[in-house]
Design a protein around this motif. Sequence first.
Motif, mmCIF file in Angstrom:
data_model
loop_
_atom_site.group_PDB
_atom_site.id
_atom_site.type_symbol
_atom_site.label_atom_id
_atom_site.label_comp_id
_atom_site.label_asym_id
_atom_site.label_seq_id
_atom_site.Cartn_x
_atom_site.Cartn_y
_atom_site.Cartn_z
ATOM 1 N N GLU A 161 0.832 -1.201 0.000
ATOM 2 C CA GLU A 161 0.000 0.000 0.000
ATOM 3 C C GLU A 161 0.866 1.250 0.000
ATOM 4 O O GLU A 161 2.023 1.243 0.416
ATOM 5 N N ASP A 162 0.285 2.339 -0.482
ATOM 6 C CA ASP A 162 0.965 3.627 -0.434
ATOM 7 C C ASP A 162 0.654 4.324 0.889
ATOM 8 O O ASP A 162 -0.431 4.152 1.456
ATOM 9 N N GLY A 163 1.601 5.107 1.367
ATOM 10 C CA GLY A 163 1.475 5.766 2.658
ATOM 11 C C GLY A 163 0.214 6.616 2.820
ATOM 12 O O GLY A 163 -0.468 6.537 3.837
ATOM 13 N N ASP A 164 -0.111 7.409 1.783
ATOM 14 C CA ASP A 164 -1.269 8.320 1.875
ATOM 15 C C ASP A 164 -2.582 7.566 2.005
ATOM 16 O O ASP A 164 -3.439 7.897 2.807
ATOM 17 N N SER A 185 9.117 2.543 5.515
ATOM 18 C CA SER A 185 8.175 3.315 4.692
ATOM 19 C C SER A 185 7.077 3.915 5.566
ATOM 20 O O SER A 185 6.826 3.454 6.677
ATOM 21 N N ARG A 186 6.416 4.936 5.020
ATOM 22 C CA ARG A 186 5.312 5.547 5.766
ATOM 23 C C ARG A 186 4.225 4.510 5.996
ATOM 24 O O ARG A 186 3.613 4.463 7.054
ATOM 25 N N THR A 187 4.001 3.685 4.979
ATOM 26 C CA THR A 187 2.985 2.641 5.115
ATOM 27 C C THR A 187 3.306 1.743 6.300
ATOM 28 O O THR A 187 2.447 1.487 7.150
HETATM 29 MG MG MG Z 1 4.359 5.885 -1.736
#
Ligand code: MG
Length: 250
Positions: A161-164, A185-187
């Motif tokens: 998944e992407d962080g946002d 990662s942010r995720t």
């Molecule tokens: Mg990303």
Amino acid sequence: MKMDIPGTHPRYQSLVTREKIAEGIEAGITGEIGLIAHGRGEAFDYLIGEKTTISAYRAETVAAAALLLARHPVISVNGNTAALVPGEIIKLANTTGAGIEVNIFYRTKERHQNILNHLQKHGASKLYTSTDAIIPDLPHNRAIVDSQGIYKADIVLVPLEDGDRCSALKRMGKTIITIDLNPMSRTAKTTDITIVDNLTRAIPNIITIAEELKNKTIIELQQLLKNYNNQQTLKDAIKEIIAHLNNQSA
Ligand code: MG
Ligand code: ATP
């Protein structure tokens, strides 16, 4: 398969995975950005030692318990996941009673349909295909979901998944499980349960664990969740990378 990879090659598994992604691109399933994400994943997998670590296995166990306990679990499938583990995703859905929804980062109608066809070819039955709901506070294209699927889910498994989007799903009050080889990662940091493992190893592991956990009581499963600390998992993942690198240079 385009390339003939000998089974004796020391990095056979990694090369087979790379081929599957290339085939996914050709079939209009995986996007170009997915190809770049795969490269990042490969680099982290090398640092991890291309194996399921102890902390990853623990997270996989808790993820299996969470999926079994969920009221309405949904597995979100993107282009990389569909190319790499289509049959396994369907098996995991059947084992845990989860639904499957195709959700891609760079959405085109055609690629969305290609992935649905690909999953159906592999035997998917419970697919959420509507595009009638919106995840709040996200750029429109990436926010489109099925009102009966991800929108309504209490637990979403989102490999890569992407962080946002991960944060937006969290804001909706959902429990999120991700599979991400990058523990920084942010995720990885936003999620409730982060599995720092290659999804080609993680999904089969979760299936096996879920089959075993079906013999446990609800209280035992809840206990697994209660004792879990995701921050500790991420710390352990980084320690495991450092230990592996130290071994390499010894
Ligand atoms: Mg990303
Ligand atoms: P974030 O948005 O979370 O800060 P990012 O922008 O680096 O991170 P994304 O493109 O949003 O990453 O997501 C791709 C992530 O998936 C990368 O962290 C990559 O390491 C990971 N990844 C790629 N292939 C695999 C794989 N086969 N199994 C597990 N993780 C993978």
